[in-house]
Design a protein around this motif. Structure first.
Motif, PDB file in Angstrom:
ATOM      1  N   VAL A  91       0.304 -25.868  30.652  1.00  0.00           N
ATOM      2  CA  VAL A  91       1.183 -24.932  31.002  1.00  0.00           C
ATOM      3  C   VAL A  91       0.019 -23.635  31.048  1.00  0.00           C
ATOM      4  O   VAL A  91      -0.510 -23.515  30.274  1.00  0.00           O
ATOM      5  N   LYS A  92       0.756 -22.936  32.024  1.00  0.00           N
ATOM      6  CA  LYS A  92      -0.310 -21.794  32.323  1.00  0.00           C
ATOM      7  C   LYS A  92      -0.117 -20.779  31.295  1.00  0.00           C
ATOM      8  O   LYS A  92      -0.985 -19.975  31.013  1.00  0.00           O
ATOM      9  N   GLU A  93       1.177 -20.543  30.762  1.00  0.00           N
ATOM     10  CA  GLU A  93       1.288 -19.697  29.693  1.00  0.00           C
ATOM     11  C   GLU A  93       0.555 -19.688  28.525  1.00  0.00           C
ATOM     12  O   GLU A  93       0.219 -18.586  27.950  1.00  0.00           O
ATOM     13  N   THR A  94       0.141 -20.916  28.486  1.00  0.00           N
ATOM     14  CA  THR A  94      -0.595 -21.130  27.042  1.00  0.00           C
ATOM     15  C   THR A  94      -1.967 -20.645  27.329  1.00  0.00           C
ATOM     16  O   THR A  94      -2.671 -20.217  26.024  1.00  0.00           O
ATOM     17  N   PHE A  95      -2.479 -20.511  28.494  1.00  0.00           N
ATOM     18  CA  PHE A  95      -3.822 -20.089  28.431  1.00  0.00           C
ATOM     19  C   PHE A  95      -3.770 -18.399  28.849  1.00  0.00           C
ATOM     20  O   PHE A  95      -5.001 -17.882  28.721  1.00  0.00           O
ATOM     21  N   GLU A  96      -2.630 -17.953  28.980  1.00  0.00           N
ATOM     22  CA  GLU A  96      -2.494 -16.626  29.319  1.00  0.00           C
ATOM     23  C   GLU A  96      -2.296 -15.737  28.076  1.00  0.00           C
ATOM     24  O   GLU A  96      -2.291 -14.601  27.921  1.00  0.00           O
ATOM     25  N   THR A  97      -1.776 -16.485  26.978  1.00  0.00           N
ATOM     26  CA  THR A  97      -1.356 -15.784  25.930  1.00  0.00           C
ATOM     27  C   THR A  97      -2.353 -15.260  25.031  1.00  0.00           C
ATOM     28  O   THR A  97      -3.273 -15.983  24.860  1.00  0.00           O
ATOM     29  N   LYS A  98      -2.264 -14.034  24.774  1.00  0.00           N
ATOM     30  CA  LYS A  98      -3.346 -13.158  23.894  1.00  0.00           C
ATOM     31  C   LYS A  98      -3.256 -13.839  22.424  1.00  0.00           C
ATOM     32  O   LYS A  98      -2.278 -13.933  21.944  1.00  0.00           O
ATOM     33  N   PRO A  99      -4.709 -13.923  21.888  1.00  0.00           N
ATOM     34  CA  PRO A  99      -4.445 -14.603  20.429  1.00  0.00           C
ATOM     35  C   PRO A  99      -3.978 -13.607  19.599  1.00  0.00           C
ATOM     36  O   PRO A  99      -4.023 -12.177  19.907  1.00  0.00           O
ATOM     37  N   VAL A 100      -3.400 -13.860  18.474  1.00  0.00           N
ATOM     38  CA  VAL A 100      -2.642 -13.013  17.616  1.00  0.00           C
ATOM     39  C   VAL A 100      -3.927 -12.412  16.617  1.00  0.00           C
ATOM     40  O   VAL A 100      -4.606 -13.207  16.076  1.00  0.00           O
ATOM     41  N   PRO A 101      -3.851 -11.072  16.529  1.00  0.00           N
ATOM     42  CA  PRO A 101      -5.122 -10.510  15.760  1.00  0.00           C
ATOM     43  C   PRO A 101      -4.924 -10.653  14.432  1.00  0.00           C
ATOM     44  O   PRO A 101      -3.804 -10.736  13.779  1.00  0.00           O
ATOM     45  N   LEU A 102      -5.817 -11.239  13.784  1.00  0.00           N
ATOM     46  CA  LEU A 102      -6.082 -11.328  12.388  1.00  0.00           C
ATOM     47  C   LEU A 102      -6.132 -10.068  11.493  1.00  0.00           C
ATOM     48  O   LEU A 102      -6.704  -9.188  11.615  1.00  0.00           O
ATOM     49  N   PRO A 103      -4.923  -9.736  10.574  1.00  0.00           N
ATOM     50  CA  PRO A 103      -4.932  -8.749   9.820  1.00  0.00           C
ATOM     51  C   PRO A 103      -6.230  -8.708   8.854  1.00  0.00           C
ATOM     52  O   PRO A 103      -6.824  -9.701   8.401  1.00  0.00           O
ATOM     53  N   MET A 104      -6.776  -7.511   8.868  1.00  0.00           N
ATOM     54  CA  MET A 104      -8.027  -7.133   7.965  1.00  0.00           C
ATOM     55  C   MET A 104      -7.376  -6.914   6.672  1.00  0.00           C
ATOM     56  O   MET A 104      -6.620  -5.802   6.391  1.00  0.00           O
ATOM     57  N   LYS A 105      -7.763  -7.808   5.708  1.00  0.00           N
ATOM     58  CA  LYS A 105      -7.428  -7.725   4.217  1.00  0.00           C
ATOM     59  C   LYS A 105      -8.273  -6.693   3.539  1.00  0.00           C
ATOM     60  O   LYS A 105      -7.727  -5.851   2.700  1.00  0.00           O
ATOM     61  N   ASP A 106      -9.472  -6.352   3.901  1.00  0.00           N
ATOM     62  CA  ASP A 106     -10.522  -5.570   3.298  1.00  0.00           C
ATOM     63  C   ASP A 106     -10.232  -4.059   3.544  1.00  0.00           C
ATOM     64  O   ASP A 106      -9.987  -4.052   4.792  1.00  0.00           O
ATOM     65  N   MET A 107     -10.171  -3.482   2.849  1.00  0.00           N
ATOM     66  CA  MET A 107     -10.224  -1.853   3.354  1.00  0.00           C
ATOM     67  C   MET A 107     -11.747  -1.531   3.739  1.00  0.00           C
ATOM     68  O   MET A 107     -12.691  -2.188   3.231  1.00  0.00           O
ATOM     69  N   PRO A 108     -11.926  -0.400   4.331  1.00  0.00           N
ATOM     70  CA  PRO A 108     -13.116  -0.041   4.848  1.00  0.00           C
ATOM     71  C   PRO A 108     -14.096   0.176   3.557  1.00  0.00           C
ATOM     72  O   PRO A 108     -13.520   0.602   2.688  1.00  0.00           O
ATOM     73  N   VAL A 109     -15.401   0.022   3.728  1.00  0.00           N
ATOM     74  CA  VAL A 109     -16.368  -0.059   2.843  1.00  0.00           C
ATOM     75  C   VAL A 109     -16.625   1.485   2.440  1.00  0.00           C
ATOM     76  O   VAL A 109     -16.767   2.300   3.377  1.00  0.00           O
ATOM     77  N   LYS A 110     -16.633   2.043   1.199  1.00  0.00           N
ATOM     78  CA  LYS A 110     -16.802   3.370   0.845  1.00  0.00           C
ATOM     79  C   LYS A 110     -17.991   3.775   0.961  1.00  0.00           C
ATOM     80  O   LYS A 110     -18.273   4.988   1.134  1.00  0.00           O
ATOM     81  N   ALA A 111     -18.972   2.824   0.752  1.00  0.00           N
ATOM     82  CA  ALA A 111     -20.487   3.249   0.889  1.00  0.00           C
ATOM     83  C   ALA A 111     -21.239   2.519   1.426  1.00  0.00           C
ATOM     84  O   ALA A 111     -21.471   1.095   0.963  1.00  0.00           O
ATOM     85  N   LEU A 112     -21.567   2.528   2.758  1.00  0.00           N
ATOM     86  CA  LEU A 112     -22.188   1.525   3.825  1.00  0.00           C
ATOM     87  C   LEU A 112     -23.704   1.023   2.989  1.00  0.00           C
ATOM     88  O   LEU A 112     -23.842  -0.070   3.302  1.00  0.00           O
TER      89      LEU A 112
END
Length: 216
Positions: A91-112
């Motif tokens: 099915v053509k639509e199967t290859f055209e569907t964009k992947p669902v972005p994974l939610p980022m569980k971690d908050m930004p690093v406070k001190a890199l």
């Protein structure tokens, strides 16, 4: 007389759906689609599949590789191919569907320069009851953080700076006990940046100290 030479660049051509098979296979598929009878198209489709197998032999290392070749044939044909195939058309639509972005569980690093693992370790220490064990863990953490600090900043750093960073990164849930001393840094100490084994080895050392102290 016109002596100009026309150069046919790939950049001006139709974009290939499956570049690994090349433009000649695309031409073969276009000629295949133009065959008027389904029986003859199906016969020639097998020949095209064989050519694709020869051009992309690594496909044979994959599971269900014959099915994949037929899927590739349909994709090259723009999912518009009427032949007798051992496998249904994808099915053509199967290859055209964009992947669902994974939610980022971690908050930004406070001190890199300390990294995310430091924050996780601080959260573990926050859960410890006040006492000698917690004090020992805070001291070991401070020594490790000083090492991380010196990886990126070659100048010396005061113990008070590290203690203040611990309290700040813990959202002031940790109060560094008075009287903790980290000791002097050896002049021969060599703190390597990521990719040279420094941080990973330091993390392992702290992990060993944490679990050793926890067992006491």
């Amino acid at each position: 007389m016109n002596d100009s030479i026309y150069l046919d660049y790939n950049t001006t051509r139709e974009k290939l759906a499956m570049p690994e098979y090349g433009r000649n296979v695309l031409k073969m598929v276009e000629e295949l689609k133009a065959i008027p009878t389904r029986e003859k198209r199906s016969e020639q489709a097998l020949a095209v599949i064989k050519s694709m197998e020869l051009l992309n032999p690594q496909v044979r290392t994959q599971e269900d590789w014959e099915h994949k070749l037929w899927d590739h044939l349909y994709m090259i044909a723009g999912f518009d191919l009427d032949v007798d195939s051992p496998y249904p058309s994808p099915v053509k639509e199967t290859f055209e569907t964009k992947p669902v972005p994974l939610p980022m569980k971690d908050m930004p690093v406070k001190a890199l320069h300390y990294g995310r693992n430091i924050e996780k370790i601080i959260n573990l220490i926050c859960e410890q009851p006040e006492g000698e064990l917690k004090t020992a863990l805070i001291r070991n953490l401070a020594i490790y953080m000083r090492q991380q600090y010196l990886i990126w900043n070659k100048d010396s750093v005061a113990d008070e700076t590290i203690f203040a960073d611990i309290e700040k990164l813990s959202d002031y849930r940790i109060k560094v006990p008075e009287g903790i001393e980290l000791g002097k840094v050896s002049q021969d100490a060599n703190f390597s940046r990521p990719g040279m084994g420094g941080i990973n080895q330091g993390g392992k050392n702290f992990s060993r100290k944490y679990h050793k102290n926890k067992k006491r």
